[in-house]
Design a protein around this motif. Structure first.
Motif, PDB file in Angstrom:
ATOM      1  N   LEU A  90     -81.037  29.510   0.954  1.00 32.29           N
ATOM      2  CA  LEU A  90     -80.801  29.424   2.129  1.00 32.29           C
ATOM      3  C   LEU A  90     -79.496  29.372   2.769  1.00 32.29           C
ATOM      4  O   LEU A  90     -79.208  29.819   3.965  1.00 32.29           O
ATOM      5  CB  LEU A  90     -81.493  27.878   2.542  1.00 32.29           C
ATOM      6  CG  LEU A  90     -82.993  27.709   2.388  1.00 32.29           C
ATOM      7  CD1 LEU A  90     -83.455  26.066   2.664  1.00 32.29           C
ATOM      8  CD2 LEU A  90     -83.918  28.578   2.984  1.00 32.29           C
ATOM      9  N   ALA A  91     -78.713  28.958   1.934  1.00 31.03           N
ATOM     10  CA  ALA A  91     -77.279  29.093   2.437  1.00 31.03           C
ATOM     11  C   ALA A  91     -76.769  30.736   2.435  1.00 31.03           C
ATOM     12  O   ALA A  91     -76.037  30.850   3.416  1.00 31.03           O
ATOM     13  CB  ALA A  91     -76.419  28.417   1.340  1.00 31.03           C
ATOM     14  N   LEU A  92     -77.274  31.635   1.606  1.00 33.15           N
ATOM     15  CA  LEU A  92     -76.887  32.835   1.874  1.00 33.15           C
ATOM     16  C   LEU A  92     -77.525  33.668   3.053  1.00 33.15           C
ATOM     17  O   LEU A  92     -77.065  34.407   3.583  1.00 33.15           O
ATOM     18  CB  LEU A  92     -77.701  33.718   0.416  1.00 33.15           C
ATOM     19  CG  LEU A  92     -76.793  33.608  -0.844  1.00 33.15           C
ATOM     20  CD1 LEU A  92     -77.588  33.951  -1.792  1.00 33.15           C
ATOM     21  CD2 LEU A  92     -75.337  34.195  -0.650  1.00 33.15           C
ATOM     22  N   PHE A  93     -78.723  33.203   3.299  1.00 32.47           N
ATOM     23  CA  PHE A  93     -79.437  33.553   4.647  1.00 32.47           C
ATOM     24  C   PHE A  93     -78.651  33.071   5.934  1.00 32.47           C
ATOM     25  O   PHE A  93     -78.358  33.961   6.821  1.00 32.47           O
ATOM     26  CB  PHE A  93     -81.034  33.216   4.594  1.00 32.47           C
ATOM     27  CG  PHE A  93     -81.755  33.925   3.580  1.00 32.47           C
ATOM     28  CD1 PHE A  93     -81.715  35.435   3.565  1.00 32.47           C
ATOM     29  CD2 PHE A  93     -82.793  33.355   2.789  1.00 32.47           C
ATOM     30  CE1 PHE A  93     -82.712  35.923   2.705  1.00 32.47           C
ATOM     31  CE2 PHE A  93     -83.443  34.070   2.036  1.00 32.47           C
ATOM     32  CZ  PHE A  93     -83.651  35.316   1.985  1.00 32.47           C
ATOM     33  N   GLN A  94     -78.286  31.814   5.772  1.00 31.49           N
ATOM     34  CA  GLN A  94     -77.753  31.166   6.893  1.00 31.49           C
ATOM     35  C   GLN A  94     -76.310  32.070   6.990  1.00 31.49           C
ATOM     36  O   GLN A  94     -75.838  32.338   8.321  1.00 31.49           O
ATOM     37  CB  GLN A  94     -77.176  29.974   6.764  1.00 31.49           C
ATOM     38  CG  GLN A  94     -78.425  28.897   6.903  1.00 31.49           C
ATOM     39  CD  GLN A  94     -78.106  27.515   6.833  1.00 31.49           C
ATOM     40  OE1 GLN A  94     -77.965  27.110   5.603  1.00 31.49           O
ATOM     41  NE2 GLN A  94     -78.263  26.717   7.922  1.00 31.49           N
ATOM     42  N   GLU A  95     -75.445  32.272   5.946  1.00 31.39           N
ATOM     43  CA  GLU A  95     -74.293  32.886   6.160  1.00 31.39           C
ATOM     44  C   GLU A  95     -74.481  34.475   6.637  1.00 31.39           C
ATOM     45  O   GLU A  95     -73.617  34.805   7.450  1.00 31.39           O
ATOM     46  CB  GLU A  95     -73.705  32.929   4.794  1.00 31.39           C
ATOM     47  CG  GLU A  95     -72.982  31.651   4.389  1.00 31.39           C
ATOM     48  CD  GLU A  95     -72.870  31.594   2.646  1.00 31.39           C
ATOM     49  OE1 GLU A  95     -72.670  32.684   2.289  1.00 31.39           O
ATOM     50  OE2 GLU A  95     -72.650  30.343   2.135  1.00 31.39           O
ATOM     51  N   ALA A  96     -75.500  34.982   6.230  1.00 29.11           N
ATOM     52  CA  ALA A  96     -75.605  36.411   6.558  1.00 29.11           C
ATOM     53  C   ALA A  96     -75.875  36.562   8.054  1.00 29.11           C
ATOM     54  O   ALA A  96     -75.535  37.333   8.908  1.00 29.11           O
ATOM     55  CB  ALA A  96     -76.855  37.055   5.867  1.00 29.11           C
ATOM     56  N   ALA A  97     -76.902  35.499   8.432  1.00 31.18           N
ATOM     57  CA  ALA A  97     -77.278  35.364   9.950  1.00 31.18           C
ATOM     58  C   ALA A  97     -76.025  35.270  10.694  1.00 31.18           C
ATOM     59  O   ALA A  97     -75.807  35.714  11.946  1.00 31.18           O
ATOM     60  CB  ALA A  97     -78.193  34.146   9.861  1.00 31.18           C
ATOM     61  N   GLN A  98     -75.215  34.259  10.043  1.00 28.02           N
ATOM     62  CA  GLN A  98     -73.879  33.948  10.829  1.00 28.02           C
ATOM     63  C   GLN A  98     -73.003  35.366  11.247  1.00 28.02           C
ATOM     64  O   GLN A  98     -72.515  35.797  12.317  1.00 28.02           O
ATOM     65  CB  GLN A  98     -73.096  32.971  10.529  1.00 28.02           C
ATOM     66  CG  GLN A  98     -73.697  31.572  10.696  1.00 28.02           C
ATOM     67  CD  GLN A  98     -73.359  30.464   9.729  1.00 28.02           C
ATOM     68  OE1 GLN A  98     -72.612  30.618   9.049  1.00 28.02           O
ATOM     69  NE2 GLN A  98     -73.809  29.258   9.892  1.00 28.02           N
ATOM     70  N   ARG A  99     -72.838  36.017   9.950  1.00 24.85           N
ATOM     71  CA  ARG A  99     -71.773  37.130   9.865  1.00 24.85           C
ATOM     72  C   ARG A  99     -72.634  38.206  10.873  1.00 24.85           C
ATOM     73  O   ARG A  99     -71.828  38.700  11.673  1.00 24.85           O
ATOM     74  CB  ARG A  99     -71.753  37.822   8.487  1.00 24.85           C
ATOM     75  CG  ARG A  99     -70.824  37.049   7.680  1.00 24.85           C
ATOM     76  CD  ARG A  99     -70.634  37.882   6.519  1.00 24.85           C
ATOM     77  NE  ARG A  99     -71.787  38.384   5.711  1.00 24.85           N
ATOM     78  CZ  ARG A  99     -72.216  37.530   4.726  1.00 24.85           C
ATOM     79  NH1 ARG A  99     -71.498  36.393   4.085  1.00 24.85           N
ATOM     80  NH2 ARG A  99     -73.524  38.020   4.095  1.00 24.85           N
ATOM     81  N   ALA A 100     -73.925  38.589  10.840  1.00 23.10           N
ATOM     82  CA  ALA A 100     -74.595  39.607  11.803  1.00 23.10           C
ATOM     83  C   ALA A 100     -74.513  39.059  13.299  1.00 23.10           C
ATOM     84  O   ALA A 100     -74.261  39.939  13.964  1.00 23.10           O
ATOM     85  CB  ALA A 100     -76.008  39.708  11.281  1.00 23.10           C
TER      86      ALA A 100
END
Length: 257
Positions: A90-100
């Protein structure tokens, strides 16, 4: 950064910059990503296609703006298929969403920025439950980002797949009436999105898998036989890179159960 779980078939794909460039159209039939001019970004993609996802993410981030899409794709594919700990996923998805999201703000005409924002939020939604995610308003954000992706790049097959899945999952969770009135989810649109994805990229294992799942969600158990046939097609494909190998493995594992 914690060490990521290794791609289980490491060494099966041995691309270099020259062979990735030569195979670029096939490798990116799903996302219509342009061949990068920056050799640092190209090298990040080499790592991605070989299944070295953690190194691909790091190389993509180090390459600057041009490498963010590769970094996000590496993080999301790794999190979706290989990360065992739900909290880390979930943390990886959140980080990717924020970067995107930041990437889309800086480069609003970049379809990859919108797509990976949608993908990461969509997979995060699965982790916390689709119903909870819809209540939080994440469904609308995913749908809007995917529709924006398709407007920017009509040949983005993966965005069509994800849109089809969005319509199917919303209808499956809340029904056709509420799905349509509240979230704009429609059965005919969902089916059309899957079909367009396969027209654009007929050798996509994930498009076949998601179409199979979507058919059952939208049409019911009467479509199980057709869904099985689609899974069999996916399982029989020759994967072009590490990501597709994970998709083919998924299809084979589903059929085995």
């Amino acid at each position: 950064m914690a060490h990521w779980t290794a791609f289980p078939h490491l060494g099966e794909f041995q691309y270099d910059a020259a062979s990735v460039s030569q195979a670029w159209q096939r490798l990116h039939a799903g996302d219509a990503e342009p061949l990068p001019a920056d050799p640092r970004v190209l090298q990040a993609w080499v790592l991605f296609h070989n299944g070295e996802f953690q190194q691909a993410m790091q190389a993509g981030l180090e390459a600057g703006d041009g490498g963010i899409t590769c970094a996000n794709k590496a993080a999301c594919i790794y999190a979706n298929y290989l990360e065992k700990k739900e909290k880390v996923r979930l943390a990886l998805f959140q980080e990717a969403a924020q970067r995107a999201e930041q990437q889309a703000a800086a480069h609003p005409d970049d379809p990859g920025a919108w797509y990976w924002q949608a993908y990461a939020l969509g997979r995060y939604s699965h982790g916390i439950s689709v119903a909870k995610a819809l209540a939080m308003g994440l469904g609308s954000r995913v749908k809007e980002a995917l529709e924006h992706t398709v407007r920017l790049q009509p040949r983005h097959a993966d965005a069509h797949v994800a849109l089809g899945a969005f319509h199917a999952e919303v209808i499956d969770k809340v029904g056709s009436l509420i799905g349509s009135m509240t979230y704009g989810a429609k059965k005919d649109v969902g089916l059309r999105m899957f079909q367009e994805a396969l027209r654009l990229h007929p050798h996509s294992p994930i498009a076949l898998i998601e179409y199979a799942n979507g058919l059952v969600m939208l049409e019911g158990d009467g479509k199980l036989k057709e869904a099985t046939r689609l899974y069999e097609q996916a399982a029989a494909l020759q994967p072009a890179d590490a990501m597709e190998r994970l998709d083919v493995d998924l299809a084979r594992a589903e059929l085995a159960t």
